[in-house]
Design a protein around this motif. Structure first.
Motif, PDB file in Angstrom:
ATOM      1  N   PRO A   1       0.831  -1.214   0.000  1.00 35.34           N
ATOM      2  CA  PRO A   1       0.000   0.000   0.000  1.00 35.34           C
ATOM      3  C   PRO A   1       0.857   1.251   0.000  1.00 35.34           C
ATOM      4  N   ARG A   2       0.364   2.296  -0.647  1.00 30.43           N
ATOM      5  CA  ARG A   2       1.104   3.555  -0.709  1.00 30.43           C
ATOM      6  C   ARG A   2       1.374   4.124   0.684  1.00 30.43           C
ATOM      7  N   LEU A   3       0.460   3.865   1.611  1.00 29.76           N
ATOM      8  CA  LEU A   3       0.608   4.434   2.952  1.00 29.76           C
ATOM      9  C   LEU A   3       1.804   3.838   3.683  1.00 29.76           C
ATOM     10  N   LEU A   4       2.384   2.773   3.132  1.00 34.76           N
ATOM     11  CA  LEU A   4       3.560   2.167   3.751  1.00 34.76           C
ATOM     12  C   LEU A   4       4.674   3.189   3.893  1.00 34.76           C
ATOM     13  N   CYS A   5       4.758   4.093   2.932  1.00 31.83           N
ATOM     14  CA  CYS A   5       5.799   5.124   2.955  1.00 31.83           C
ATOM     15  C   CYS A   5       5.664   6.061   4.151  1.00 31.83           C
ATOM     16  N   HIS A   6       4.456   6.120   4.731  1.00 28.18           N
ATOM     17  CA  HIS A   6       4.195   7.090   5.800  1.00 28.18           C
ATOM     18  C   HIS A   6       4.140   6.462   7.187  1.00 28.18           C
ATOM     19  N   LEU A   7       4.307   5.153   7.254  1.00 24.51           N
ATOM     20  CA  LEU A   7       4.294   4.498   8.560  1.00 24.51           C
ATOM     21  C   LEU A   7       5.561   4.848   9.330  1.00 24.51           C
ATOM     22  N   PRO A   8       5.431   5.274  10.590  1.00 24.07           N
ATOM     23  CA  PRO A   8       6.619   5.649  11.372  1.00 24.07           C
ATOM     24  C   PRO A   8       7.529   4.446  11.615  1.00 24.07           C
ATOM     25  N   TRP A   9       8.814   4.676  11.468  1.00 23.36           N
ATOM     26  CA  TRP A   9       9.863   3.702  11.778  1.00 23.36           C
ATOM     27  C   TRP A   9       9.947   2.525  10.796  1.00 23.36           C
ATOM     28  N   ILE A  10       9.063   2.451   9.809  1.00 20.24           N
ATOM     29  CA  ILE A  10       9.118   1.317   8.882  1.00 20.24           C
ATOM     30  C   ILE A  10      10.437   1.329   8.104  1.00 20.24           C
ATOM     31  N   ASP A  11      11.009   2.525   7.908  1.00 24.70           N
ATOM     32  CA  ASP A  11      12.266   2.601   7.176  1.00 24.70           C
ATOM     33  C   ASP A  11      13.396   1.882   7.900  1.00 24.70           C
ATOM     34  N   LEU A  12      13.299   1.800   9.242  1.00 24.50           N
ATOM     35  CA  LEU A  12      14.332   1.097  10.000  1.00 24.50           C
ATOM     36  C   LEU A  12      14.343  -0.395   9.678  1.00 24.50           C
ATOM     37  N   VAL A  13      13.176  -0.941   9.373  1.00 28.69           N
ATOM     38  CA  VAL A  13      13.095  -2.349   8.979  1.00 28.69           C
ATOM     39  C   VAL A  13      13.868  -2.574   7.680  1.00 28.69           C
ATOM     40  N   PHE A  14      13.708  -1.650   6.736  1.00 26.28           N
ATOM     41  CA  PHE A  14      14.356  -1.780   5.437  1.00 26.28           C
ATOM     42  C   PHE A  14      15.858  -1.516   5.501  1.00 26.28           C
ATOM     43  N   THR A  15      16.327  -0.829   6.543  1.00 26.79           N
ATOM     44  CA  THR A  15      17.776  -0.610   6.678  1.00 26.79           C
ATOM     45  C   THR A  15      18.487  -1.884   7.122  1.00 26.79           C
ATOM     46  N   ARG A  16      17.729  -2.845   7.629  1.00 25.45           N
ATOM     47  CA  ARG A  16      18.322  -4.076   8.165  1.00 25.45           C
ATOM     48  C   ARG A  16      18.098  -5.297   7.287  1.00 25.45           C
ATOM     49  N   ASP A  17      17.277  -5.157   6.259  1.00 27.78           N
ATOM     50  CA  ASP A  17      16.915  -6.309   5.433  1.00 27.78           C
ATOM     51  C   ASP A  17      18.034  -6.680   4.455  1.00 27.78           C
TER      52      ASP A  17
ATOM     53  N   ALA B   1      24.589  -6.957   5.992  1.00 31.98           N
ATOM     54  CA  ALA B   1      25.394  -7.436   7.111  1.00 31.98           C
ATOM     55  C   ALA B   1      25.283  -6.508   8.314  1.00 31.98           C
ATOM     56  N   ARG B   2      25.221  -5.219   8.025  1.00 31.31           N
ATOM     57  CA  ARG B   2      25.050  -4.208   9.073  1.00 31.31           C
ATOM     58  C   ARG B   2      23.992  -3.211   8.621  1.00 31.31           C
ATOM     59  N   PRO B   3      23.253  -2.590   9.559  1.00 29.32           N
ATOM     60  CA  PRO B   3      22.209  -1.639   9.155  1.00 29.32           C
ATOM     61  C   PRO B   3      22.749  -0.535   8.264  1.00 29.32           C
ATOM     62  N   LEU B   4      21.958  -0.201   7.242  1.00 29.22           N
ATOM     63  CA  LEU B   4      22.314   0.894   6.344  1.00 29.22           C
ATOM     64  C   LEU B   4      21.936   2.223   6.964  1.00 29.22           C
ATOM     65  N   ALA B   5      22.420   3.302   6.367  1.00 28.98           N
ATOM     66  CA  ALA B   5      21.977   4.634   6.772  1.00 28.98           C
ATOM     67  C   ALA B   5      20.465   4.727   6.535  1.00 28.98           C
ATOM     68  N   ARG B   6      19.803   5.508   7.339  1.00 32.01           N
ATOM     69  CA  ARG B   6      18.346   5.560   7.279  1.00 32.01           C
ATOM     70  C   ARG B   6      17.825   6.050   5.929  1.00 32.01           C
ATOM     71  N   CYS B   7      18.598   6.872   5.253  1.00 34.10           N
ATOM     72  CA  CYS B   7      18.158   7.356   3.935  1.00 34.10           C
ATOM     73  C   CYS B   7      17.962   6.197   2.959  1.00 34.10           C
ATOM     74  N   TRP B   8      18.766   5.138   3.105  1.00 35.01           N
ATOM     75  CA  TRP B   8      18.603   3.976   2.227  1.00 35.01           C
ATOM     76  C   TRP B   8      17.373   3.172   2.601  1.00 35.01           C
ATOM     77  N   GLY B   9      17.009   3.174   3.874  1.00 31.58           N
ATOM     78  CA  GLY B   9      15.762   2.520   4.268  1.00 31.58           C
ATOM     79  C   GLY B   9      14.565   3.203   3.636  1.00 31.58           C
ATOM     80  N   ARG B  10      14.593   4.529   3.624  1.00 34.69           N
ATOM     81  CA  ARG B  10      13.494   5.280   3.002  1.00 34.69           C
ATOM     82  C   ARG B  10      13.459   5.047   1.496  1.00 34.69           C
ATOM     83  N   GLN B  11      14.640   5.009   0.873  1.00 37.20           N
ATOM     84  CA  GLN B  11      14.692   4.783  -0.571  1.00 37.20           C
ATOM     85  C   GLN B  11      14.158   3.406  -0.930  1.00 37.20           C
ATOM     86  N   ARG B  12      14.455   2.415  -0.126  1.00 41.24           N
ATOM     87  CA  ARG B  12      13.996   1.055  -0.405  1.00 41.24           C
ATOM     88  C   ARG B  12      12.475   0.958  -0.298  1.00 41.24           C
ATOM     89  N   ILE B  13      11.895   1.702   0.624  1.00 39.18           N
ATOM     90  CA  ILE B  13      10.429   1.721   0.738  1.00 39.18           C
ATOM     91  C   ILE B  13       9.820   2.332  -0.521  1.00 39.18           C
TER      92      ILE B  13
END
Length: 300
Positions: free
Chosen positions: A165-181, A184-196
């Motif tokens: 869903p488009r609203l996935l982009c607006h869920l708080p902290w969801i980008d942190l999940v994508f920084t770890r997927d 080997a080590r968590p990415l910078a948060r900007c990459w989590g947002r880009q992946r979403i």
């Protein structure tokens, strides 16, 4: 951002300034990603090499428009010619790449592909031997069809695509999940947002079509044959901690190329790295790419 129309679909791309090098580095992204992930490498390599990055058909900003329509079976039909259909195989994406290179008057290129993009790069080298001088695959390998594993992968992928869903982009902290997927080590948060953003933006037909068409038994078994026929140099970079494309599968595909010889001379394993080497370890990857290109130039 510039755009070129390829068979009815506008393809977004970025091309850096020409350099003294006679080769252009062409970067091809993987499934559910976009050209954005190449930026760290391009920043490091652009002073020496002209760099081209683009969004594959149906991903990033290369979105399907009213000029093209989908038939719901993983094929697309160009509105200018109802008889022209294409599936989402790597070979078809390599055809798109060939048109892009011709439109941009690029006659000497090294293809650098990540994951699915690596497979597309290998097909591109086969289809365009007069244009492609070499290939570097990053987190890409395979060539072994394991029925249960591929069926599970396809099933999980299909379920994943149903929840975007488009609203996935607006869920708080969801980008942190994508920084770890898959890293080997968590990415910078900007990459989590880009992946979403890229996950949500991918066209449904393209996302599903590439998943299914690139993982059939026929396609998987065909890839080693492609590698074995290539005359250009082909190198493979594996993430030591990559759980999606494990180093042993990277080495397996690499072994079909003459450069492998007896002990994997065309394989570089990047330590402390998962499935996104270009953003996890950009300094290491850029250095290895430069070494490969320098070595190839010295042999000319």
């Amino acid at each position: 951002m510039a755009s070129i129309n390829i068979l009815g679909v506008p393809h977004a791309y970025e091309l850096t300034a020409p350099t003294a090098s006679g080769h252009v580095l062409v970067f091809i992204h993987g499934w559910l990603l976009s050209r954005r992930y190449w930026q760290p490498l391009i920043e490091r390599l652009a002073p020496a090499y002209q760099c081209l990055s683009y969004d594959l058909r149906g991903f990033g900003y290369s979105q399907i428009t009213s000029q093209s329509r989908f038939n719901g079976q993983g094929t697309w039909v160009n509105s200018d010619s109802s008889s022209t259909t294409s599936r989402y195989t790597p070979a078809v994406y390599a055809r798109d790449l060939g048109i892009l290179l011709q439109e941009l008057n690029i006659s000497s290129a090294w293809l650098i592909g990540h994951s699915l993009g690596g497979t597309i790069a290998l097909w591109g080298a086969q289809q365009l031997p007069e244009y492609v001088k070499g290939v570097i695959c990053i987190n890409a390998g395979g060539g072994i069809y394991l029925k249960e594993a591929f069926e599970r992968f396809r099933s999980v992928g299909q379920q994943l695509l149903k929840f975007r869903p488009r609203l996935l982009c607006h869920l708080p902290w969801i980008d942190l999940v994508f920084t770890r997927d898959s890293v080997a080590r968590p990415l910078a948060r900007c990459w989590g947002r880009q992946r979403i953003v890229d996950f949500v933006m991918a066209h449904p037909e393209a996302a599903l079509g590439t998943l299914l068409d690139s993982t059939t038994e026929t396609e998987v078994n065909r890839l080693p044959q492609v590698v074995s026929r290539l005359k250009q140099p082909v190198y493979f970079m594996a993430g030591a901690n990559d759980t999606i494309m494990e180093p042993k599968y990277v080495r397996h595909l690499a072994s079909f190329h003459p450069l492998f010889q007896c002990c994997g001379d065309n394989v570089i394993e990047v330590p402390d790295c998962g499935h996104l080497a270009m953003v996890e370890q950009p300094d290491v990857v850029a250095k290895e790419i430069s070494i490969i290109l320098d070595r190839s130039s010295s042999k000319i």
